[in-house]
Design a protein around this motif. Structure first.
Motif, PDB file in Angstrom:
ATOM      1  N   LEU A 193      -4.084  -3.660   7.385  1.00 21.03           N
ATOM      2  CA  LEU A 193      -3.638  -3.031   6.144  1.00 21.03           C
ATOM      3  C   LEU A 193      -2.149  -3.254   5.932  1.00 21.03           C
ATOM      4  CD1 LEU A 193      -5.522   0.414   6.262  1.00 21.03           C
ATOM      5  CD2 LEU A 193      -6.144  -1.634   4.977  1.00 21.03           C
ATOM      6  N   MET A 224      -1.381  -2.459  11.184  1.00 16.67           N
ATOM      7  CA  MET A 224      -1.068  -1.448  10.190  1.00 16.67           C
ATOM      8  C   MET A 224       0.405  -1.062  10.311  1.00 16.67           C
ATOM      9  SD  MET A 224      -2.975   2.208   9.697  1.00 16.67           S
ATOM     10  CE  MET A 224      -4.574   1.398   9.734  1.00 16.67           C
ATOM     11  N   LEU A 252       0.819  -1.206   0.000  1.00 17.21           N
ATOM     12  CA  LEU A 252       0.000   0.000   0.000  1.00 17.21           C
ATOM     13  C   LEU A 252       0.853   1.256   0.000  1.00 17.21           C
ATOM     14  CD1 LEU A 252      -2.534  -1.161   2.736  1.00 17.21           C
ATOM     15  CD2 LEU A 252      -2.913  -1.180   0.271  1.00 17.21           C
TER      16      LEU A 252
END
Length: 462
Positions: free
Chosen positions: A310, A341, A288
């Motif tokens: 994520l 994350m 990401l």
């Protein structure tokens, strides 16, 4: 063993009529005994266990023929059938027995050996195809580890009551699905295994259900960011979606492509903002490139989030987020229980350990506020920071105890050799200065919590 006289059979019948559920491992000896009972029953038209409704067959003995078991045990009242059959194919005769003897079947789970395109797998698929029209009451189909051709998928999509589907898709065989657009009218939960995400997108294009709540798929080829965005855009057509998990196979995770066209940015993830009912979002394997503004938008649009994962399995990437970017999650997501994350943490400061601890204590005292105050999340228990480099444990501790005071464990299991000492220090500080209960030290060599929660194997149906 029961005798063959009428009194013995009357006793057996009085017990057999009360049997509703069977879950057991079957051996060749069990089969021999069962066959004797089945062949010697006085009324050859009556089922051996007429009241049986829930049957689970654990096929641990490779010599056991599943068709023999089904012939003896299946009856018209059977509603749930699970077959964990790891070595051989679920054969055509087995499907034929179900077609003739189980017209009221509602839930079917079959876990097979990975047959790929073998002739045995093709024969089983043909039998499944002939079986589908007889199962108008089927609500759940978990058909694991065998690739289903497009023809079978299309026929499954016509079942009026099918709510749960777990299936594997063949590569490049689903292009005609996108033209259907009327399949699976009642689907609520979908688990898919596919080689290419394009096949998943084609199937999502064909789904007409307005009540899809859960979507999980794992792919063997890493998609480019444009294809990834297309899948999310199709998922966003289902505003009731509460669980969305996208995973890559182990081979992809080991060799993740980090070139620009494969990195998913905030623009590609914009469709997620159209899903206000999201409670579980897992993009653990996706590289990401986000920003703090996107996390703020996600926190405000999906305030019911309980689990958020994520990009934590992508090593050595911060995903563009900062530690300060987690604040909106504390402010807008009061039910958030697990957060995984990767983000950038503050650099190390030039000071002694004693001064650092005093600084943490001062910060903790300064922000010692009551539960429920705006800006604090009292629900978060587990924080996985992926491959974030912890250079200043005291600063991270101060931030966590301020905004997530009840965190019980912080893990960094993807980056053991670089920062596990600082993670240990971080957890000691959390236990010393945090508001949560004291817990065991993080087990560095256990599986990551996110991997346990979002494993590639779908759970058994309830």
């Amino acid at each position: 063993m029961f005798g063959r006289d009428s009194q013995s059979w009357a006793l057996f019948r009085s017990h057999s009529r009360r049997v509703r559920t069977i879950l057991t491992k079957w051996t060749s000896d069990d089969i021999a005994y069962l066959q004797v009972l089945y062949r010697c029953r006085p009324d050859q038209k009556e089922p051996l266990l007429p009241g049986l409704q829930d049957l689970t067959l654990l096929m641990v003995d490779p010599t056991v023929d599943v068709a023999t078991l089904l012939e003896a045990l299946v009856n018209p009242n059977l509603h749930i059938l699970r077959i964990v059959y790891l070595r051989e194919c679920f054969t055509s005769p087995s499907f034929d027995i179900l077609r003739l003897k189980a017209p009221r079947l509602q839930k079917l789970q079959v876990k097979l050996a990975k047959l790929g395109g073998s002739s045995a797998g093709a024969a089983a698929n043909r039998s499944l195809l002939s079986l589908i029209p007889n199962f108008s009451l089927l609500t759940t189909l978990l058909y694991i580890d065998t690739i289903l051709p497009t023809t079978v998928i299309v026929h499954l999509g016509t079942l009026p009551h099918l709510k749960v589907l777990n299936a594997a898709l063949g590569s490049g065989s689903t292009s005609t699905l996108a033209e259907q657009r009327t399949l699976f009218p009642k689907l609520r939960r979908l688990w898919l295994a596919a080689i290419d995400a394009a096949d998943v997108a084609d199937l999502l294009e064909a789904i007409s259900s307005t009540s899809l709540e859960s979507l999980y798929f794992v792919v063997k080829v890493q998609p480019k960011s444009t294809l990834f965005g297309r899948c999310l855009d199709l998922a966003a057509r289902h505003p009731q979606l509460s669980q969305l998990n996208i995973h890559y196979s182990r081979e992809v995770r080991v060799r993740t492509n980090l070139t620009l066209e494969y990195i998913v940015d905030s623009v590609a993830l914009q469709p997620l903002l159209k899903l206000p009912h999201l409670t579980n979002l897992g993009l653990r394997d996706t590289p990401l490139q986000l920003n703090d503004d996107f996390i703020h938008s996600l926190a405000t649009s999906a305030s019911q989030l309980r689990e958020l994962v994520l990009g934590t399995s992508v090593r050595q990437r911060t995903s563009g987020l900062t530690m300060e970017g987690l604040k909106p999650l504390a402010l807008h997501c009061p039910k958030l229980y697990l957060l995984a994350m990767t983000f950038a943490t503050p650099p190390a400061r030039e000071s002694t350990l004693k001064s650092k601890l005093n600084w943490v204590f001062d910060r903790h005292q300064q922000h010692a506020v009551t539960d429920g105050e705006e800006g604090r999340s009292t629900s978060l228990r587990f924080l996985d920071i992926g491959s974030s480099r912890i250079q200043d444990p005291e600063a991270v501790t101060a931030f966590v105890t301020r905004y997530f005071p009840n965190v019980q464990e912080i893990s960094d299991l993807w980056d053991l050799f670089l920062s596990h000492k600082n993670i240990g220090k971080l957890n000691r500080l959390i236990r010393k200065w945090g508001q949560g209960e004291a817990q065991e030290y993080v087990k560095y060599h256990s599986r990551p919590l996110a991997e346990v929660l979002f494993s590639e194997t779908a759970p058994l149906m309830n």
